[in-house]
Scaffold this motif. Structure first.
Motif, PDB file in Angstrom:
ATOM      1  N   GLY A  21       0.946  -1.064  -0.017  1.00  0.00           N
ATOM      2  CA  GLY A  21      -0.187  -0.107  -0.245  1.00  0.00           C
ATOM      3  C   GLY A  21       0.994   1.362   0.057  1.00  0.00           C
ATOM      4  N   ALA A  22       1.718   1.355  -0.959  1.00  0.00           N
ATOM      5  CA  ALA A  22       2.654   2.376  -0.977  1.00  0.00           C
ATOM      6  C   ALA A  22       2.142   3.929  -1.306  1.00  0.00           C
ATOM      7  N   GLY A  23       1.006   4.073  -1.862  1.00  0.00           N
ATOM      8  CA  GLY A  23       0.344   5.158  -2.129  1.00  0.00           C
ATOM      9  C   GLY A  23       1.271   6.062  -2.845  1.00  0.00           C
ATOM     10  N   THR A  24       1.539   7.391  -2.412  1.00  0.00           N
ATOM     11  CA  THR A  24       2.319   8.220  -3.260  1.00  0.00           C
ATOM     12  C   THR A  24       3.840   8.105  -2.815  1.00  0.00           C
ATOM     13  N   GLY A  25       4.350   7.264  -1.815  1.00  0.00           N
ATOM     14  CA  GLY A  25       5.521   6.893  -1.815  1.00  0.00           C
ATOM     15  C   GLY A  25       6.426   7.833  -0.795  1.00  0.00           C
ATOM     16  N   LYS A  26       5.629   8.382   0.113  1.00  0.00           N
ATOM     17  CA  LYS A  26       6.408   8.919   1.295  1.00  0.00           C
ATOM     18  C   LYS A  26       7.374   8.253   1.935  1.00  0.00           C
ATOM     19  N   ALA A  27       6.913   6.792   2.331  1.00  0.00           N
ATOM     20  CA  ALA A  27       7.801   5.955   3.021  1.00  0.00           C
ATOM     21  C   ALA A  27       8.434   5.297   1.989  1.00  0.00           C
ATOM     22  N   VAL A  38      13.713  -1.778  -3.627  1.00  0.00           N
ATOM     23  CA  VAL A  38      12.703  -1.629  -2.949  1.00  0.00           C
ATOM     24  C   VAL A  38      11.341  -1.833  -3.886  1.00  0.00           C
ATOM     25  N   THR A  39      10.412  -2.869  -3.727  1.00  0.00           N
ATOM     26  CA  THR A  39       9.293  -2.967  -4.691  1.00  0.00           C
ATOM     27  C   THR A  39       7.832  -2.490  -3.692  1.00  0.00           C
ATOM     28  N   ALA A  40       7.541  -1.339  -4.453  1.00  0.00           N
ATOM     29  CA  ALA A  40       6.143  -0.733  -3.950  1.00  0.00           C
ATOM     30  C   ALA A  40       5.232  -1.149  -4.796  1.00  0.00           C
ATOM     31  N   ILE A  41       4.069  -1.491  -4.056  1.00  0.00           N
ATOM     32  CA  ILE A  41       2.766  -2.126  -4.610  1.00  0.00           C
ATOM     33  C   ILE A  41       1.674  -1.426  -3.917  1.00  0.00           C
ATOM     34  N   ASP A  42       0.705  -0.939  -4.748  1.00  0.00           N
ATOM     35  CA  ASP A  42      -0.565  -0.218  -4.637  1.00  0.00           C
ATOM     36  C   ASP A  42      -1.560  -0.720  -5.746  1.00  0.00           C
ATOM     37  N   PRO A  43      -3.104  -0.994  -5.201  1.00  0.00           N
ATOM     38  CA  PRO A  43      -3.955  -1.369  -6.151  1.00  0.00           C
ATOM     39  C   PRO A  43      -4.382  -0.109  -6.984  1.00  0.00           C
ATOM     40  N   ASP A  44      -4.062   1.332  -6.702  1.00  0.00           N
ATOM     41  CA  ASP A  44      -4.371   2.360  -7.147  1.00  0.00           C
ATOM     42  C   ASP A  44      -3.363   2.716  -8.311  1.00  0.00           C
ATOM     43  N   ALA A  45      -3.449   2.891  -9.641  1.00  0.00           N
ATOM     44  CA  ALA A  45      -2.655   3.303 -10.709  1.00  0.00           C
ATOM     45  C   ALA A  45      -2.402   4.713 -10.536  1.00  0.00           C
ATOM     46  N   MET A  47      -1.998   6.362  -7.655  1.00  0.00           N
ATOM     47  CA  MET A  47      -1.218   6.620  -6.716  1.00  0.00           C
ATOM     48  C   MET A  47       0.196   6.229  -6.998  1.00  0.00           C
ATOM     49  N   LEU A  48       0.491   5.135  -7.955  1.00  0.00           N
ATOM     50  CA  LEU A  48       1.707   4.441  -8.225  1.00  0.00           C
ATOM     51  C   LEU A  48       2.258   5.789  -9.388  1.00  0.00           C
ATOM     52  N   ALA A  49       1.515   6.080 -10.245  1.00  0.00           N
ATOM     53  CA  ALA A  49       2.167   7.297 -11.057  1.00  0.00           C
ATOM     54  C   ALA A  49       2.684   8.259 -10.463  1.00  0.00           C
ATOM     55  N   GLU A  50       1.847   8.848  -9.327  1.00  0.00           N
ATOM     56  CA  GLU A  50       2.433   9.738  -8.500  1.00  0.00           C
ATOM     57  C   GLU A  50       3.728   9.576  -7.907  1.00  0.00           C
ATOM     58  N   LEU A  51       3.737   8.405  -7.150  1.00  0.00           N
ATOM     59  CA  LEU A  51       4.786   7.838  -6.615  1.00  0.00           C
ATOM     60  C   LEU A  51       6.149   7.886  -7.442  1.00  0.00           C
ATOM     61  N   VAL A  55      10.232   9.235  -6.559  1.00  0.00           N
ATOM     62  CA  VAL A  55      11.250   7.989  -6.065  1.00  0.00           C
ATOM     63  C   VAL A  55      12.446   7.816  -6.863  1.00  0.00           C
ATOM     64  N   PRO A  56      13.655   7.244  -6.391  1.00  0.00           N
ATOM     65  CA  PRO A  56      14.662   6.758  -7.298  1.00  0.00           C
ATOM     66  C   PRO A  56      14.227   5.974  -8.469  1.00  0.00           C
ATOM     67  N   ALA A  57      14.903   6.172  -9.570  1.00  0.00           N
ATOM     68  CA  ALA A  57      14.792   4.952 -10.580  1.00  0.00           C
ATOM     69  C   ALA A  57      14.798   3.549 -10.346  1.00  0.00           C
ATOM     70  N   GLY A  58      15.501   3.172  -9.469  1.00  0.00           N
ATOM     71  CA  GLY A  58      15.561   1.879  -8.999  1.00  0.00           C
ATOM     72  C   GLY A  58      14.223   1.417  -8.471  1.00  0.00           C
ATOM     73  N   VAL A  59      13.552   2.021  -7.778  1.00  0.00           N
ATOM     74  CA  VAL A  59      12.433   1.522  -7.116  1.00  0.00           C
ATOM     75  C   VAL A  59      11.411   0.871  -8.255  1.00  0.00           C
ATOM     76  N   ARG A  60      10.980  -0.434  -7.970  1.00  0.00           N
ATOM     77  CA  ARG A  60      10.100  -1.251  -8.688  1.00  0.00           C
ATOM     78  C   ARG A  60       8.740  -0.811  -8.295  1.00  0.00           C
ATOM     79  N   THR A  61       7.778  -1.033  -8.984  1.00  0.00           N
ATOM     80  CA  THR A  61       6.198  -0.697  -8.625  1.00  0.00           C
ATOM     81  C   THR A  61       5.537  -1.951  -9.362  1.00  0.00           C
ATOM     82  N   GLU A  62       4.320  -2.038  -8.611  1.00  0.00           N
ATOM     83  CA  GLU A  62       3.546  -3.053  -9.266  1.00  0.00           C
ATOM     84  C   GLU A  62       2.169  -2.910  -8.738  1.00  0.00           C
ATOM     85  N   GLN A  63       1.152  -2.655  -9.705  1.00  0.00           N
ATOM     86  CA  GLN A  63      -0.218  -2.335  -9.248  1.00  0.00           C
ATOM     87  C   GLN A  63      -0.811  -3.629  -8.815  1.00  0.00           C
ATOM     88  N   ALA A  64      -0.929  -3.856  -7.531  1.00  0.00           N
ATOM     89  CA  ALA A  64      -1.619  -4.773  -7.103  1.00  0.00           C
ATOM     90  C   ALA A  64      -1.879  -4.740  -5.475  1.00  0.00           C
TER      91      ALA A  64
END
Length: 242
Positions: A21-27, A38-45, A47-51, A55-64
């Protein structure tokens, strides 16, 4: 301080982390300072777009959602920043155990953000009353607020997969603009579930009673646990002899 406490709880250096539940990526931004992947997941596309903007380019994201995540990878750290209450209770800890590497750490942290000035807090409470009795998140397992150990520590203590459960509080004080404070309120579930028209009207009323700069109390309650190498009921049994 938060980051140091989490990292110190692991048996080994943490090189991989999963954020639920990474949201906009503060944590996310905080943990990416020390964790290589770091892999950040969130069901809201959205939110992930804002994250991804912050965040650094190396952070992985997944909508889930947590319940949808594939269980084909384990992590040295799995953490949730004020998002664990959105996960489904059934099977929560057995699924978590499949994601945390043995000896690794699960961390959950968050807490209410309140105006430090009692007069401002009372003004907000008064205008909120016609819409919400409270904006606090009730304990998901019904633990009374006066108990020393709060959720999710209560559930972690009962899980056969986790040990060394700890709870601590990190005191924080800072200032927010009125608009940033309203933005924070928009992420809280009590407001999020209101009808859009009700929510907009409530935010208008709250905005009218706020000063331009709002001094905030923002203490963080941190729960930590370490993943056992095998579940409690197995580790207490004698090993079969050959």
């Amino acid at each position: 301080m938060l980051l140091d406490r989490v990292m110190a709880h692991a048996e080994h250096p943490v090189h991989t982390a999963l954020e639920i539940g990474a949201g906009t990526g503060k944590a996310t931004r905080l943990f990416a300072q020390q964790v290589a992947v770091v892999t950040a997941i969130d069901p809201d596309a959205a939110m992930l777009a804002e994250l991804r903007k912050h965040v650094p380019a190396g952070v992985r994201t997944e909508q889930a959602a947590f319940e949808e995540l594939r269980l084909d990878e384990t992590y040295g750290l799995v953490y949730a920043a004020a998002s664990l209450h959105w996960t489904q209770p059934e099977g929560r800890w057995s699924r978590m155990a499949q994601l945390v590497r043995p000896g690794g750490v699960f961390a959950s942290f968050g807490g209410p953000l309140r105006p430090a000035d009692p007069a401002v807090e009372e003004a907000v409470r008064t205008v909120r009353a016609p819409f919400l009795d409270s904006d606090e998140i009730p304990s998901p397992d019904g633990t009374p607020p006066e108990h020393a150990l709060q959720w999710p520590g209560t559930e972690l203590q009962q899980s056969p997969w986790f040990t060394d459960v700890r709870q601590s509080v990190i005191e924080r004080r800072y200032a927010l603009s009125a608009s940033d404070y309203l933005g924070h309120l928009s992420t809280i579930s009590a407001y999020f579930v209101l009808a859009p028209g009700q929510r907009a009207e409530l935010f208008r009323r709250i905005g009218r009673v706020l000063p331009d700069v709002v001094e905030m109390e923002a203490d963080i309650t941190l729960h930590l646990a370490r993943r056992r190498h095998e579940p409690k009921e197995l580790s207490s049994k004698a090993k079969p002899t050959s």
